[in-house]
Motif scaffolding. Structure first.
Motif, mmCIF file in Angstrom:
data_model
loop_
_atom_site.group_PDB
_atom_site.id
_atom_site.type_symbol
_atom_site.label_atom_id
_atom_site.label_comp_id
_atom_site.label_asym_id
_atom_site.label_seq_id
_atom_site.Cartn_x
_atom_site.Cartn_y
_atom_site.Cartn_z
ATOM 1 N N LEU A 164 33.063 47.685 60.603
ATOM 2 C CA LEU A 164 33.590 47.814 62.120
ATOM 3 C C LEU A 164 33.239 46.406 62.830
ATOM 4 O O LEU A 164 31.910 46.089 62.670
ATOM 5 C CB LEU A 164 33.020 48.886 62.755
ATOM 6 C CG LEU A 164 33.763 50.277 62.151
ATOM 7 C CD1 LEU A 164 32.880 51.443 62.875
ATOM 8 C CD2 LEU A 164 35.097 50.363 62.750
ATOM 9 N N LYS A 209 38.849 52.569 52.319
ATOM 10 C CA LYS A 209 38.037 52.176 53.286
ATOM 11 C C LYS A 209 38.856 51.627 54.474
ATOM 12 O O LYS A 209 38.392 51.798 55.702
ATOM 13 C CB LYS A 209 37.227 50.971 52.701
ATOM 14 C CG LYS A 209 36.344 50.128 53.891
ATOM 15 C CD LYS A 209 35.514 49.016 53.268
ATOM 16 C CE LYS A 209 34.441 48.688 54.061
ATOM 17 N NZ LYS A 209 33.804 47.336 53.667
ATOM 18 N N LEU A 213 38.323 53.233 58.478
ATOM 19 C CA LEU A 213 38.077 52.273 59.284
ATOM 20 C C LEU A 213 39.016 52.474 60.456
ATOM 21 O O LEU A 213 38.778 52.502 61.647
ATOM 22 C CB LEU A 213 37.994 50.680 58.930
ATOM 23 C CG LEU A 213 36.623 50.582 58.049
ATOM 24 C CD1 LEU A 213 36.591 49.098 57.664
ATOM 25 C CD2 LEU A 213 35.435 50.904 58.633
#
Length: 388
Positions: A164, A209, A213
């Motif tokens: 992030l 992923k 996210l």
């Protein structure tokens, strides 16, 4: 629907007095506090005059504090100068310091040590001190909630390692700080459950992923859910006949907010929609896939929006054709219809595509219609000459 969260650094103890006083200022505790001698109406004799004088020195409006958080002025031990100096050191000017202390006076009962630790935590996700000052000015209560700082530190590091960006993490700190108070193990476990759910629904390992996210960036509060709630919601959707691929679509479109609803609430919304649109289970499923908000909005909200459209002369058949229009509030619908009517466009006689969309999408589409009509720019204040 969206936002993201978490808080930061070191194992210094939280400011217990600050937390306690914030709790005691809530309505359910006011009657309890009122039994103490210092909480009489005659505050002028009970206030800490040194605190008042120091706040006045920094041009803080004492009347505002007395009105909303007068308990702060009754504290024997405060740190006005220390907290103000910390704010000045990071680049806040005197006007900003006064504003921060007026809106968040509980800052002055927080230990300078814990506030300095908080400053380091927030600085770890800010590009510079100027950005830090802006965040504190905009969200002083989030900054001065100085508790669970070790959890904050570990969660910040975890989110950074997860991929992030700091700008997203700083947004979490200001608008979703509760996720940073979670033990890091709980947040890791919730992410593991989300990853498993994604793969079980047919999502690919390669895209997992990116999907995760994006989901977190849109709705960090998903970390506050329980594993049981996630399992229950997924099972309910499968029982309603949605395929794994369709459920994955719904989760992505609703930004994970679906997990924050209980199956009973979803069932009520589904039953209402089926009755309102007088459609079969298959047709209803197609409507939901077009407009997932039919699962998310409560029955009263759906009823208000459908009735609002009907009052504008729009038919149920038109709504079924373009169900996304239910994402608009009645006020937005009225404004857009009025604006389109100024160009002679009759919404009730055609598809609702021109009424639909985000503000930017609507304005772009309106501009195209206006260009075709060759009319001047719409003035929402001026009287409208509506073509019948």
């Amino acid at each position: 629907m969206a936002g993201m969260l978490w808080k930061l650094l070191m194992r210094s103890q939280p400011c217990k007095l600050c937390s306690l006083r914030k709790m005691l200022s809530t309505p359910q505790y006011r009657s309890f506090v009122s039994h103490f001698p210092y909480t009489t109406d005659n505050q002028s004799n009970k206030e800490n005059q040194r605190t008042v004088e120091k706040l006045s020195k920094f041009s803080v409006d004492i009347r505002k504090i007395r009105r909303f958080k007068g308990w702060v002025l009754l504290e024997n031990e405060t740190y006005v100068e220390e907290i103000a100096n910390i704010l000045l050191q990071v680049g806040a000017d005197e006007t900003a310091v006064a504003s921060i202390l007026e809106r968040c006076p509980e800052a002055i009962v927080c230990s300078p040590t814990t506030v300095n630790t908080q400053r380091k935590l927030w600085q770890s996700v800010c590009k510079n001190e100027e950005e830090l000052v802006k965040l504190i000015e905009q969200f002083p209560e989030s900054f001065f909630t100085v508790k669970h700082q070790e959890n904050q530190k570990l969660n910040i590091q975890f989110f950074q390692e997860l991929g992030l960006k700091n700008v997203v993490i700083s947004r979490f700190l200001t608008t979703a700080s509760s996720i940073f108070h979670n033990p890091i193990e709980k947040n890791k476990e919730m992410l593991r459950i989300l990853q498993e759910s994604y793969l079980n629904l047919g999502g690919s390992e390669a895209n997992m992923k990116v999907w995760l996210l994006k989901l977190l960036s849109q709705n960090p509060f998903i970390l506050l859910n329980s594993s049981a709630a996630i399992k229950e919601t997924l099972e309910f959707l499968q029982e309603q006949g949605f395929t794994n691929f369709e459920i994955l679509q719904l989760l992505s479109k609703l930004k994970g907010f679906l997990f924050q609803l209980c199956p009973r609430s979803i069932q009520n919304s589904v039953s209402f929609s089926k009755n309102a649109f007088k459609c079969t289970d298959h047709d209803l499923k197609q409507l939901i896939l077009k407009c997932p908000a039919l699962l998310y909005y409560s029955v009263p909200v759906l009823e208000e929006r459908i009735q609002g459209l009907l009052k504008e002369g729009i038919s149920v058949a038109q709504i079924r054709e373009t169900p996304m229009v239910l994402e608009l509030t009645p006020q937005i619908v009225q404004y857009r219809i009025r604006k389109l009517s100024s160009l002679g466009y009759r919404v009730k006689d055609g598809p609702l595509a021109n009424l639909n969309g985000t503000k930017k999408e609507f304005e772009t589409n309106f501009g195209k219609i206006q260009a075709k009509k060759g009319r001047p720019l719409f003035n929402p204040v001026a009287p409208l000459n509506v073509e019948e």
